[in-house]
Enzyme design. Structure first.
Site, PDB file in Angstrom:
ATOM      1  N   SER A 159       0.792  -1.228   0.000  1.00  0.00           N
ATOM      2  CA  SER A 159       0.000   0.000   0.000  1.00  0.00           C
ATOM      3  C   SER A 159       0.823   1.276   0.000  1.00  0.00           C
ATOM      4  CB  SER A 159      -0.948  -0.005   1.193  1.00  0.00           C
ATOM      5  OG  SER A 159      -0.224  -0.147   2.392  1.00  0.00           O
ATOM      6  N   HIS A 219      -5.588  -3.588  -2.468  1.00  0.00           N
ATOM      7  CA  HIS A 219      -5.267  -2.678  -3.572  1.00  0.00           C
ATOM      8  C   HIS A 219      -5.178  -3.408  -4.912  1.00  0.00           C
ATOM      9  CE1 HIS A 219      -4.444   0.794  -0.967  1.00  0.00           C
ATOM     10  NE2 HIS A 219      -4.018  -0.118  -0.107  1.00  0.00           N
ATOM     11  N   LYS A 243     -11.386   0.559  -1.481  1.00  0.00           N
ATOM     12  CA  LYS A 243     -10.390   1.235  -2.343  1.00  0.00           C
ATOM     13  C   LYS A 243     -10.996   1.401  -3.742  1.00  0.00           C
ATOM     14  CE  LYS A 243      -7.407   0.167   1.046  1.00  0.00           C
ATOM     15  NZ  LYS A 243      -7.838   0.666   2.322  1.00  0.00           N
TER      16      LYS A 243
HETATM   17  C1  LIG Z   1      -3.242  -3.682   2.280  1.00  0.00           C
HETATM   18  C2  LIG Z   1      -4.334  -3.137   3.139  1.00  0.00           C
HETATM   19  N1  LIG Z   1      -5.040  -3.987   3.912  1.00  0.00           N
HETATM   20  C3  LIG Z   1      -6.032  -3.547   4.692  1.00  0.00           C
HETATM   21  C4  LIG Z   1      -6.377  -2.223   4.739  1.00  0.00           C
HETATM   22  C5  LIG Z   1      -7.477  -1.771   5.641  1.00  0.00           C
HETATM   23  O1  LIG Z   1      -8.639  -1.605   4.910  1.00  0.00           O
HETATM   24  P1  LIG Z   1      -9.812  -0.669   5.442  1.00  0.00           P
HETATM   25  O2  LIG Z   1      -9.407   0.726   5.121  1.00  0.00           O
HETATM   26  O3  LIG Z   1     -11.008  -1.125   4.674  1.00  0.00           O
HETATM   27  O4  LIG Z   1      -9.925  -0.899   6.898  1.00  0.00           O
HETATM   28  C6  LIG Z   1      -5.691  -1.313   3.926  1.00  0.00           C
HETATM   29  C7  LIG Z   1      -6.065   0.115   3.846  1.00  0.00           C
HETATM   30  O5  LIG Z   1      -5.979   0.919   4.652  1.00  0.00           O
HETATM   31  C8  LIG Z   1      -4.632  -1.768   3.128  1.00  0.00           C
HETATM   32  O6  LIG Z   1      -3.918  -0.920   2.405  1.00  0.00           O
END
Ligand SMILES: Cc1ncc(COP(=O)(O)O)c(C=O)c1O
Length: 384
Positions: A174, A210, A241
């Site tokens: 990310s 992502h 996302k």
């Molecule tokens: C790779 C990854 N996993 C999990 C999350 C968490 O997702 P959420 O924003 O839906 O809690 C994110 C984003 O913040 C992320 O980039």
């Protein structure tokens, strides 16, 4: 007491502040009565304010109301929750799927539910914080491997004699925008199982937050690598996302999903997502299935930005996706670059420790950006 600690953060340039928009999310946003070109969101396909989705959400409010007022295992769920799960299972090619309340809740709920004291977790050093926290909450031993280093995974798996093993990786990282070598990682799991374990004693858990909507024509990282949704692969992803909505899912074998439903504490002890959110995710999936042009536009914009930034001499740190980090060296320099962009009407925030080890500007490109937006970004970066 806390003011002293905050002062230290501020002196180090590490104090964070919330910036609240006075506009919808999108390629142009407003802060303090001024418009900015937005290179900060994960709204890769520009779906967070799409009229088709908004219309579906409004209809769902009339049909199901605005809140759910109970967990799914009580009366919180509705038939559209189940419809979304059936749709996501079909989309990901699995027997079954479960909707969870966020990506963070998914990783912190599922990982402890599948990793007990007889389990060793092998986790990429750059995995998302929610995976790190999920590992911390579990009773398993967590072993960190060097970023995307397949031979390091193999070496560490070979040294460990836990009964069960799980390799966990982001598909798209990310903050770095690079892609995990899933096929190679999966082959290690397979090899280990055939030589030392039972067929599915080593699982591969992928966080496709992502990748979903971005890679493999939108279907995610497994499609990108032309891999099948094998029974020993657990696919977690988010609606928050590219799908422009909120919430998360996990997809896999029917028995696995039933296990998660019965044991993941973030699922059991939390109120179900509101119908409007579920309807938005459903509508976003419909759009992605029916329109691959959006994804093509995303990638062509991504390539324009990546080439433009590289051409003026910046290092984009191995990015392969619409997440494009720009190496800025020090915290001071990162704040300077971000500040200059902001003055020029461009919002691309500074990402600093502890979120990342090395400070950077994280640029995210979307299908909704215009050529003019991109030119203005490149020009402002050239000036710095
Ligand atoms: C790779 C990854 N996993 C999990 C999350 C968490 O997702 P959420 O924003 O839906 O809690 C994110 C984003 O913040 C992320 O980039």
């Amino acid at each position: 007491m806390f003011s002293e600690r905050l002062k230290i953060l501020k002196e180090k340039g590490l104090l964070r502040e919330i910036k609240d928009r006075s506009s919808p999310q999108g390629p142009k946003i407003r802060f303090d009565n001024r418009e900015y070109i937005n290179f900060s969101s994960n709204d890769y396909l520009g779906l967070s304010s799409h009229p088709y989705i908004i219309d579906k959400v409004k209809k769902s409010l009339d049909a199901y109301g605005s809140g759910t007022a109970a967990s799914r295992l009580l009366s919180g769920g509705s038939t559209i929750h189940k419809e979304l799960e059936d749709k996501i299972a079909l989309f990901k090619g699995t027997e079954s799927a479960l909707v969870l309340n966020s990506g963070y809740a998914a990783n912190t709920g599922i990982i402890p539910a599948i990793a007990d004291e007889d389990t060793a977790i092998f986790s990429d050093e750059l995995n998302h914080a929610s995976i790190i926290d999920g590992c911390r909450l579990s009773k398993a031993k967590t072993i960190i491997y060097r970023h995307k280093d397949v031979s390091h995974i193999e070496e560490l798996i070979g040294k460990d004699n836990a009964k069960r093993k799980i390799v966990i990786t982001d598909t798209v990282f990310s903050m770095d925008g690079d892609i995990a070598p899933l096929r190679d990682i999966y082959n290690i799991c397979l090899r280990w199982n055939s030589e030392h374990g039972t067929p599915n004693s080593t699982l591969l858990y992928i966080d496709d937050a992502h990748g979903t909507g971005v890679l493999g024509n939108g279907r995610g990282a497994l499609s990108h690598f032309d891999m099948k949704p094998e029974p020993s692969i657990i696919q977690m992803g988010t609606f928050s996302k590219a799908l422009g909505s909120f919430g998360a899912f996990v997809a896999g074998r029917r028995d696995f999903i039933e296990w998660i439903l019965n044991t993941a504490r973030s699922f059991i002890f939390s109120t179900a997502l509101p119908p409007g959110v579920i309807a938005a995710s459903m509508a976003a999936l419909e759009l992605i299935e029916g329109d691959t042009e959006l994804i093509q536009r995303l990638w062509s914009n991504r390539d324009k930005v990546a080439h433009g930034i590289k051409n003026i001499g910046y290092d984009i740190m191995g990015s392969e996706t619409p997440i494009i980090p720009v190496r800025t060296g020090t915290v001071e320099n990162t704040l300077r670059v971000s500040g200059h962009l902001y003055e020029k009407g461009i919002y691309a925030p500074a990402i600093r420790p502890p979120t990342v080890k090395e400070p950077r500007i994280r640029i995210t490109v979307t299908a909704a950006h215009t050529d003019e937006d991109i030119d203005r970004l490149i020009e402002a970066l050239r000036e710095v």
